[in-house]
Scaffold this motif. Structure first.
Motif, PDB file in Angstrom:
ATOM      1  N   PHE A 221       0.812  -1.219   0.000  1.00  0.00           N
ATOM      2  CA  PHE A 221       0.000   0.000   0.000  1.00  0.00           C
ATOM      3  C   PHE A 221       0.842   1.263   0.000  1.00  0.00           C
ATOM      4  O   PHE A 221       0.406   2.305  -0.492  1.00  0.00           O
ATOM      5  N   ALA A 222       2.057   1.193   0.535  1.00  0.00           N
ATOM      6  CA  ALA A 222       2.960   2.327   0.388  1.00  0.00           C
ATOM      7  C   ALA A 222       3.285   2.546  -1.085  1.00  0.00           C
ATOM      8  O   ALA A 222       3.387   3.687  -1.555  1.00  0.00           O
ATOM      9  N   ALA A 223       3.418   1.432  -1.839  1.00  0.00           N
ATOM     10  CA  ALA A 223       3.738   1.525  -3.261  1.00  0.00           C
ATOM     11  C   ALA A 223       2.612   2.152  -4.064  1.00  0.00           C
ATOM     12  O   ALA A 223       2.853   2.787  -5.090  1.00  0.00           O
ATOM     13  N   ARG A 224       1.375   1.976  -3.634  1.00  0.00           N
ATOM     14  CA  ARG A 224       0.266   2.651  -4.308  1.00  0.00           C
ATOM     15  C   ARG A 224       0.200   4.117  -3.922  1.00  0.00           C
ATOM     16  O   ARG A 224       0.129   5.007  -4.780  1.00  0.00           O
ATOM     17  N   VAL A 229      -1.656   9.512  -3.674  1.00  0.00           N
ATOM     18  CA  VAL A 229      -2.235  10.467  -2.718  1.00  0.00           C
ATOM     19  C   VAL A 229      -2.021  11.915  -3.131  1.00  0.00           C
ATOM     20  O   VAL A 229      -2.951  12.715  -3.174  1.00  0.00           O
ATOM     21  N   VAL A 230      -0.788  12.276  -3.426  1.00  0.00           N
ATOM     22  CA  VAL A 230      -0.474  13.670  -3.769  1.00  0.00           C
ATOM     23  C   VAL A 230       0.058  13.783  -5.201  1.00  0.00           C
ATOM     24  O   VAL A 230      -0.401  14.623  -5.976  1.00  0.00           O
ATOM     25  N   ALA A 231       1.018  12.928  -5.564  1.00  0.00           N
ATOM     26  CA  ALA A 231       1.735  13.103  -6.828  1.00  0.00           C
ATOM     27  C   ALA A 231       0.820  13.076  -8.045  1.00  0.00           C
ATOM     28  O   ALA A 231       0.840  13.992  -8.876  1.00  0.00           O
ATOM     29  N   LEU A 232       0.003  12.029  -8.176  1.00  0.00           N
ATOM     30  CA  LEU A 232      -0.829  11.908  -9.377  1.00  0.00           C
ATOM     31  C   LEU A 232      -1.866  13.020  -9.503  1.00  0.00           C
ATOM     32  O   LEU A 232      -1.944  13.676 -10.545  1.00  0.00           O
ATOM     33  N   PRO A 233      -2.724  13.268  -8.476  1.00  0.00           N
ATOM     34  CA  PRO A 233      -3.743  14.310  -8.681  1.00  0.00           C
ATOM     35  C   PRO A 233      -3.172  15.697  -8.920  1.00  0.00           C
ATOM     36  O   PRO A 233      -3.710  16.457  -9.734  1.00  0.00           O
ATOM     37  N   ILE A 234      -2.072  16.041  -8.244  1.00  0.00           N
ATOM     38  CA  ILE A 234      -1.487  17.362  -8.462  1.00  0.00           C
ATOM     39  C   ILE A 234      -0.834  17.438  -9.840  1.00  0.00           C
ATOM     40  O   ILE A 234      -0.986  18.421 -10.570  1.00  0.00           O
ATOM     41  N   TRP A 235      -0.116  16.397 -10.228  1.00  0.00           N
ATOM     42  CA  TRP A 235       0.496  16.354 -11.568  1.00  0.00           C
ATOM     43  C   TRP A 235      -0.579  16.412 -12.639  1.00  0.00           C
ATOM     44  O   TRP A 235      -0.458  17.168 -13.615  1.00  0.00           O
ATOM     45  N   LEU A 236      -1.654  15.650 -12.466  1.00  0.00           N
ATOM     46  CA  LEU A 236      -2.697  15.593 -13.486  1.00  0.00           C
ATOM     47  C   LEU A 236      -3.442  16.915 -13.581  1.00  0.00           C
ATOM     48  O   LEU A 236      -3.690  17.422 -14.686  1.00  0.00           O
ATOM     49  N   ALA A 237      -3.802  17.491 -12.412  1.00  0.00           N
ATOM     50  CA  ALA A 237      -4.514  18.772 -12.425  1.00  0.00           C
ATOM     51  C   ALA A 237      -3.652  19.869 -13.044  1.00  0.00           C
ATOM     52  O   ALA A 237      -4.145  20.694 -13.836  1.00  0.00           O
ATOM     53  N   PRO A 374       7.905  11.066 -12.016  1.00  0.00           N
ATOM     54  CA  PRO A 374       8.830   9.951 -12.259  1.00  0.00           C
ATOM     55  C   PRO A 374       9.475   9.414 -10.980  1.00  0.00           C
ATOM     56  O   PRO A 374       9.618   8.198 -10.820  1.00  0.00           O
ATOM     57  N   MET A 375       9.856  10.297 -10.059  1.00  0.00           N
ATOM     58  CA  MET A 375      10.469   9.830  -8.821  1.00  0.00           C
ATOM     59  C   MET A 375       9.458   9.088  -7.958  1.00  0.00           C
ATOM     60  O   MET A 375       9.791   8.072  -7.320  1.00  0.00           O
ATOM     61  N   ALA A 376       8.205   9.565  -7.928  1.00  0.00           N
ATOM     62  CA  ALA A 376       7.167   8.875  -7.154  1.00  0.00           C
ATOM     63  C   ALA A 376       6.933   7.466  -7.705  1.00  0.00           C
ATOM     64  O   ALA A 376       6.781   6.500  -6.947  1.00  0.00           O
ATOM     65  N   LEU A 377       6.931   7.331  -9.027  1.00  0.00           N
ATOM     66  CA  LEU A 377       6.718   6.021  -9.652  1.00  0.00           C
ATOM     67  C   LEU A 377       7.917   5.092  -9.423  1.00  0.00           C
ATOM     68  O   LEU A 377       7.757   3.887  -9.211  1.00  0.00           O
ATOM     69  N   ALA A 378       9.124   5.648  -9.463  1.00  0.00           N
ATOM     70  CA  ALA A 378      10.312   4.842  -9.197  1.00  0.00           C
ATOM     71  C   ALA A 378      10.306   4.330  -7.758  1.00  0.00           C
ATOM     72  O   ALA A 378      10.663   3.172  -7.493  1.00  0.00           O
ATOM     73  N   ALA A 379       9.885   5.182  -6.824  1.00  0.00           N
ATOM     74  CA  ALA A 379       9.781   4.760  -5.427  1.00  0.00           C
ATOM     75  C   ALA A 379       8.754   3.646  -5.281  1.00  0.00           C
ATOM     76  O   ALA A 379       8.931   2.709  -4.499  1.00  0.00           O
ATOM     77  N   SER A 380       7.666   3.724  -6.053  1.00  0.00           N
ATOM     78  CA  SER A 380       6.642   2.687  -6.029  1.00  0.00           C
ATOM     79  C   SER A 380       7.225   1.341  -6.445  1.00  0.00           C
ATOM     80  O   SER A 380       6.964   0.304  -5.809  1.00  0.00           O
TER      81      SER A 380
END
Length: 398
Positions: A221-224, A229-237, A374-380
């Motif tokens: 769940f940390a990987a999701r 939580v923050v990276a995707l919605p802020i990047w997408l918006a 990219p860094m958030a996805l690599a951490a995932s």
């Protein structure tokens, strides 16, 4: 009351709760993003929510054992109503620091509420499921819950764009209060036995299968949440706002988050048809496959100048594989748990789940601020490798 009717009452209450939980998350995230909060500040808004989840999952199992599943579920619904009402008191004139502290505290109360409701609901399935039907019943409850939460993401974004922050909170609080009254009248009073002698120290599991599964759940769940939580919605918006007006960008962002969660829930409900066995080796196969997806997306997003649609499509695939992993985990914990201490084993396990969300939430703000999506996805991808290692060590028997 029959097991089926009791199961329906528990599921309906859990649905109502998760609708408001998803809507509240999107409301808070987009509202404060619009006020100019940084990614790290946005992560802080949800941090106490996840900390509260860690603590609550430990105590919720003990509370449910001592006072009954029905009382624990009702307490969760009531506390969520109080949290929604409290958040309406947020004053725009407050400083950023005061606003962050206040919202953190309210989100903390909401986190307590959610995990009281979740522990009670999922423990009830172990007691209500017919012999041989546990995987299917768990999949239906978990999948439908996530579909409803996904709808909540869209509802939250839509309410923010139409009626605004404060009125949206009052609408949700009023609706949940009506559900609470119905649940109090409909919920069976003898849904679980109470053990007045239950000790808090008993919540810690001594079963190595549960402990290793809990470790795998934490990293899963940390990987999701590290990107969700923050990276995707802020990047997408932010990406969509370059070509769309902010209101439309909110709708599309909330819509994508909703589609992701709804699709995730739908796949969870179908997991027993996709995975016939439901064993730790099945879980290892699926988590290893999952780790490949964010690694590929991180490289693609870093290399391409405009990879918006590729990333969105890839994250939908991630959602399908993640849903199968999650459903397998939800079955395995109830399969491993003993009936006489199911609430405590489930509470301990979901403490690890909350710990994973806490870690993912903090890393989501940090990684996005340091290196973007990219860094958030690599951490995932890295966290999923750790989940695979933990899954590999689950013993065949207690």
């Amino acid at each position: 009351m029959t097991s089926l009717r009791a199961y329906a009452a528990v599921t309906a209450a859990y649905w109502a709760f998760m609708l408001t939980d998803g809507a509240l998350r999107m409301l808070v995230l987009l509202h404060f993003h619009g006020l100019g909060f940084s990614p790290l500040q946005l992560a802080w808004l949800f941090l106490l929510y996840e900390v509260a989840g860690v603590v609550t999952n430990l105590t919720a199992g003990w509370l449910a054992a001592r006072y009954g599943l029905g009382a624990t579920l009702i307490a969760g619904l009531a506390l969520q109503i109080a949290a929604l009402a409290a958040l309406t008191q947020l004053d725009p004139a407050w400083t950023v620091a005061a606003s962050v502290v206040f919202v953190m505290l309210v989100q903390g109360a909401s986190g307590v509420a959610k995990d009281l409701a979740k522990t009670a609901s999922k423990s009830a399935v172990k007691l209500l499921a017919p012999e041989g039907g546990l995987f299917r019943w768990v999949a239906v409850l978990t999948g439908s819950k996530n579909a409803i939460k996904g709808l909540g993401f869209f509802v939250g974004a839509a309410l923010l764009a139409t009626v605004g922050f404060g009125p949206a909170l009052w609408l949700m609080a009023t609706g949940l209060a009506a559900i609470l009254v119905a649940v109090v009248l409909a919920l069976p009073r003898d849904m679980s036995a109470r053990d007045a002698k239950a000790k808090f120290t008993q919540v810690f599991s001594r079963d190595p299968r549960i402990n290793r599964l809990a470790a795998a759940r934490l990293f899963l769940f940390a990987a999701r949440d590290v990107w969700f939580v923050v990276a995707l919605p802020i990047w997408l918006a932010a990406t969509l706002a370059q070509t769309l007006d902010p209101r439309t960008a909110f709708f599309v962002t909330g819509g994508f988050m909703a589609i992701w969660i709804i699709g995730y829930g739908g796949v969870q409900a179908l997991a027993p048809r996709i995975v016939r066995g439901g064993t730790p080796s099945d879980a290892l196969t699926w988590v290893a496959a999952l780790a490949v997806i964010p690694a590929v997306l991180a490289a693609t997003n870093a290399a391409a100048s405009d990879a918006t649609w590729i990333v969105m499509a890839g994250l939908l695939v991630f959602g399908v594989v993640f849903a199968i992993n999650s459903s397998l985990h939800s079955f395995l914990i109830l399969d491993f748990a003993r009936a006489e201490r199911v609430t405590m084993d489930v509470g301990f396990y979901y403490m690890a789940n909350a710990g994973g969300r806490l870690l993912g939430t903090l890393l989501s703000g940090l990684t996005y601020q340091w290196g973007g999506l990219p860094m958030a996805l690599a951490a995932s991808a890295g966290l999923l490798i750790l989940a695979a290692v933990a899954t590999r060590t689950i013993p065949a028997s207690a």
